[in-house]
Design a protein around this motif. Structure first.
Motif, PDB file in Angstrom:
ATOM      1  N   ASP A   1      35.698   6.745-116.830  1.00 33.48           N
ATOM      2  CA  ASP A   1      35.427   8.160-117.103  1.00 33.48           C
ATOM      3  C   ASP A   1      36.568   8.851-117.834  1.00 33.48           C
ATOM      4  N   GLU A   2      37.634   8.103-118.158  1.00 31.63           N
ATOM      5  CA  GLU A   2      38.680   8.642-119.021  1.00 31.63           C
ATOM      6  C   GLU A   2      38.361   8.385-120.496  1.00 31.63           C
ATOM      7  N   ALA A   3      37.298   7.637-120.760  1.00 32.04           N
ATOM      8  CA  ALA A   3      36.923   7.331-122.143  1.00 32.04           C
ATOM      9  C   ALA A   3      36.340   8.567-122.820  1.00 32.04           C
ATOM     10  N   GLY A   4      36.454   8.604-124.147  1.00 25.57           N
ATOM     11  CA  GLY A   4      35.817   9.677-124.896  1.00 25.57           C
ATOM     12  C   GLY A   4      36.729  10.409-125.848  1.00 25.57           C
ATOM     13  N   PHE A   5      38.058  10.301-125.645  1.00 26.03           N
ATOM     14  CA  PHE A   5      38.958  10.969-126.588  1.00 26.03           C
ATOM     15  C   PHE A   5      38.828  10.283-127.945  1.00 26.03           C
ATOM     16  N   PRO A   6      38.696  11.055-129.030  1.00 26.22           N
ATOM     17  CA  PRO A   6      38.494  10.446-130.358  1.00 26.22           C
ATOM     18  C   PRO A   6      39.620   9.486-130.728  1.00 26.22           C
ATOM     19  N   LEU A   7      39.245   8.283-131.121  1.00 31.50           N
ATOM     20  CA  LEU A   7      40.225   7.285-131.525  1.00 31.50           C
ATOM     21  C   LEU A   7      40.512   7.406-133.018  1.00 31.50           C
TER      22      LEU A   7
ATOM     23  N   SER B   1      39.128  13.742-114.591  1.00 28.35           N
ATOM     24  CA  SER B   1      39.074  12.771-115.676  1.00 28.35           C
ATOM     25  C   SER B   1      38.804  13.486-117.000  1.00 28.35           C
ATOM     26  N   TYR B   2      38.954  12.745-118.095  1.00 26.87           N
ATOM     27  CA  TYR B   2      38.695  13.329-119.412  1.00 26.87           C
ATOM     28  C   TYR B   2      37.254  13.821-119.503  1.00 26.87           C
ATOM     29  N   GLN B   3      36.323  13.040-118.970  1.00 25.58           N
ATOM     30  CA  GLN B   3      34.919  13.431-119.054  1.00 25.58           C
ATOM     31  C   GLN B   3      34.609  14.624-118.159  1.00 25.58           C
ATOM     32  N   GLU B   4      35.342  14.789-117.072  1.00 23.23           N
ATOM     33  CA  GLU B   4      35.157  15.980-116.241  1.00 23.23           C
ATOM     34  C   GLU B   4      35.682  17.223-116.950  1.00 23.23           C
ATOM     35  N   TYR B   5      36.754  17.060-117.713  1.00 22.73           N
ATOM     36  CA  TYR B   5      37.253  18.172-118.519  1.00 22.73           C
ATOM     37  C   TYR B   5      36.326  18.455-119.699  1.00 22.73           C
ATOM     38  N   HIS B   6      35.637  17.413-120.167  1.00 23.19           N
ATOM     39  CA  HIS B   6      34.779  17.534-121.350  1.00 23.19           C
ATOM     40  C   HIS B   6      33.391  16.970-121.026  1.00 23.19           C
ATOM     41  N   PRO B   7      32.583  17.712-120.271  1.00 33.35           N
ATOM     42  CA  PRO B   7      31.262  17.198-119.870  1.00 33.35           C
ATOM     43  C   PRO B   7      30.363  16.872-121.054  1.00 33.35           C
ATOM     44  N   GLU B   8      30.579  17.540-122.192  1.00 37.04           N
ATOM     45  CA  GLU B   8      29.751  17.241-123.361  1.00 37.04           C
ATOM     46  C   GLU B   8      29.967  15.810-123.836  1.00 37.04           C
ATOM     47  N   VAL B   9      31.192  15.302-123.659  1.00 42.07           N
ATOM     48  CA  VAL B   9      31.488  13.922-124.034  1.00 42.07           C
ATOM     49  C   VAL B   9      30.766  12.964-123.101  1.00 42.07           C
ATOM     50  N   GLN B  10      30.764  13.288-121.822  1.00 47.86           N
ATOM     51  CA  GLN B  10      30.070  12.451-120.845  1.00 47.86           C
ATOM     52  C   GLN B  10      28.587  12.358-121.183  1.00 47.86           C
ATOM     53  N   GLU B  11      27.988  13.479-121.562  1.00 44.47           N
ATOM     54  CA  GLU B  11      26.567  13.484-121.919  1.00 44.47           C
ATOM     55  C   GLU B  11      26.318  12.636-123.161  1.00 44.47           C
ATOM     56  N   GLU B  12      27.205  12.732-124.146  1.00 40.80           N
ATOM     57  CA  GLU B  12      27.044  11.949-125.372  1.00 40.80           C
ATOM     58  C   GLU B  12      27.142  10.453-125.087  1.00 40.80           C
ATOM     59  N   LEU B  13      28.103  10.065-124.245  1.00 41.67           N
ATOM     60  CA  LEU B  13      28.280   8.651-123.928  1.00 41.67           C
ATOM     61  C   LEU B  13      27.098   8.119-123.122  1.00 41.67           C
ATOM     62  N   GLU B  14      26.592   8.925-122.194  1.00 44.59           N
ATOM     63  CA  GLU B  14      25.432   8.497-121.409  1.00 44.59           C
ATOM     64  C   GLU B  14      24.214   8.317-122.303  1.00 44.59           C
ATOM     65  N   GLU B  15      24.036   9.243-123.244  1.00 47.32           N
ATOM     66  CA  GLU B  15      22.907   9.134-124.171  1.00 47.32           C
ATOM     67  C   GLU B  15      23.048   7.898-125.049  1.00 47.32           C
ATOM     68  N   GLU B  16      24.280   7.633-125.490  1.00 48.43           N
ATOM     69  CA  GLU B  16      24.532   6.449-126.320  1.00 48.43           C
ATOM     70  C   GLU B  16      24.244   5.173-125.541  1.00 48.43           C
ATOM     71  N   ASN B  17      24.661   5.126-124.271  1.00 43.24           N
ATOM     72  CA  ASN B  17      24.409   3.944-123.441  1.00 43.24           C
ATOM     73  C   ASN B  17      22.913   3.751-123.200  1.00 43.24           C
ATOM     74  N   ASN B  18      22.202   4.860-122.986  1.00 44.15           N
ATOM     75  CA  ASN B  18      20.753   4.771-122.775  1.00 44.15           C
ATOM     76  C   ASN B  18      20.056   4.244-124.019  1.00 44.15           C
ATOM     77  N   ASN B  19      20.493   4.716-125.189  1.00 45.75           N
ATOM     78  CA  ASN B  19      19.894   4.246-126.440  1.00 45.75           C
ATOM     79  C   ASN B  19      20.169   2.767-126.659  1.00 45.75           C
ATOM     80  N   ASN B  20      21.390   2.343-126.341  1.00 48.33           N
ATOM     81  CA  ASN B  20      21.731   0.926-126.487  1.00 48.33           C
ATOM     82  C   ASN B  20      20.911   0.074-125.535  1.00 48.33           C
ATOM     83  N   GLY B  21      20.673   0.606-124.323  1.00 52.03           N
ATOM     84  CA  GLY B  21      19.869  -0.127-123.354  1.00 52.03           C
ATOM     85  C   GLY B  21      18.436  -0.288-123.819  1.00 52.03           C
TER      86      GLY B  21
END
Length: 323
Positions: free
Chosen positions: A40-46, A298-318
């Protein structure tokens, strides 16, 4: 251990220490190989370079910054902040010279023009000091090295160091010589940078191919100063010369007096023995813990919009995998 839990888990020790005290924290998350976070620390732009180490560096730097901010927030809430001198510094460069060409574009430089002068600039590290009651802070543009950190802090604390043997200088003194010596004999001064065998003019950032007689004399003096510092340091450490210095006023210590096993129990016993004279934050807080004052997310708790984007991306990949 990552920095956020490291700082947070220090609270049960910090709050039971008798004031004044000295403590040191070594944060390690912003360190090679700067691996990408996968939880849940993932999401900061690389960053987008051919070098994965550089790409992950900025995410780990952001993680460290947030961890330090959370720690400072706790210090303020607990009452320690305004009663503490706090020093933050880096002990060495972040990205090694061999990777700097891939870093160049991110710093507004052309990788083909990157040279040893740029490598020397990447050796800079932060050195920041917070002292109670100081509300007009500034950036002091002076030249110095890690060896100058302790003399500077001791003088800020009002410690008379005339009987101490120190290799460094007080960076805030008008009389200190502005020079940063590196282990291989390279150096940086206000006017010149001598790095990996090449001499540069700091104003033009260009190599000095044929120094004038005056320039050469100045550079030779600087180099002699650097060589003397390194030779003196080597002699003191390699020959253990401090054992012959008996005029510091410091009293010898018995290592047996220092036992860090069961430290939490030992600190509590000290509080009980001192009773009303205990100066720990725990005692000053009516024998109640300040741990609840520490808030870490966590980073995603500070940035819930990132968490939503990652969850949507994982769902699409699934969904694609099932197809």
């Amino acid at each position: 251990m990552h920095d956020k839990p490291f700082f947070e888990q220090s609270v049960p020790y910090l709050e039971h220490l008798q004031q004044p005290f000295y403590s040191k924290f070594i944060a390690v998350s912003n360190h090679y190989p700067y691996a990408e976070f996968t939880n849940d620390e993932a999401g900061f732009p690389l960053a987008d370079t051919p070098d994965e180490t550089i790409n992950g560096y900025f995410a780990t730097a952001n993680y460290l910054d947030t961890a330090v901010e959370e720690f400072f927030d706790y210090l303020k809430e607990s009452g320690l902040y305004e009663n503490s001198a706090i020093v933050l510094y880096g002990d060495h460069y972040g990205i090694s010279d061999g990777r700097n060409e891939n870093l160049a574009e991110l710093l507004g430089k052309d990788s083909e023009d990157w040279d040893e002068y740029d490598n020397a600039q990447m050796q800079r590290v932060p050195y920041m000091i917070h002292i109670p009651g100081q509300d007009n802070g500034e950036i002091n543009h002076t030249y110095g090295g890690e060896v100058d950190a302790m003399p500077t802090l001791l003088h800020l604390l009002g410690v008379d160091t005339k009987n101490y043997i120190q290799m460094g200088q007080d960076l805030l003194s008008d009389e200190h010589q502005e020079i940063a010596a590196m282990r291989d004999g390279s150096f940086v001064s206000p006017d010149y940078t001598n790095y990996s065998g090449t001499l540069y003019d700091n104003e033009t950032e260009e190599p000095i191919e044929s120094p004038s007689e005056e320039e050469q004399e100045t550079v030779d003096q600087l180099q002699n100063t650097v060589n003397e510092q390194l030779e003196t340091s080597d002699k003191v450490t390699q020959r253990d010369l401090l054992r012959f210095h008996n005029e510091s006023g410091l009293e010898p210590i018995d290592p047996n007096d220092y036992d860090y096993t069961n430290i939490d129990e030992r600190l509590r016993n000290i509080e009980e023995e001192l009773g009303d004279d205990s100066t720990s934050i725990y005692s000053e807080n009516n024998n109640e813990s300040t741990a609840d004052e520490y808030e870490s997310k966590s980073y995603q708790e500070y940035h819930p919009e990132v968490q939503e984007e990652l969850e949507e991306e994982n769902n699409n990949n699934g969904s694609q995998d099932r197809e």
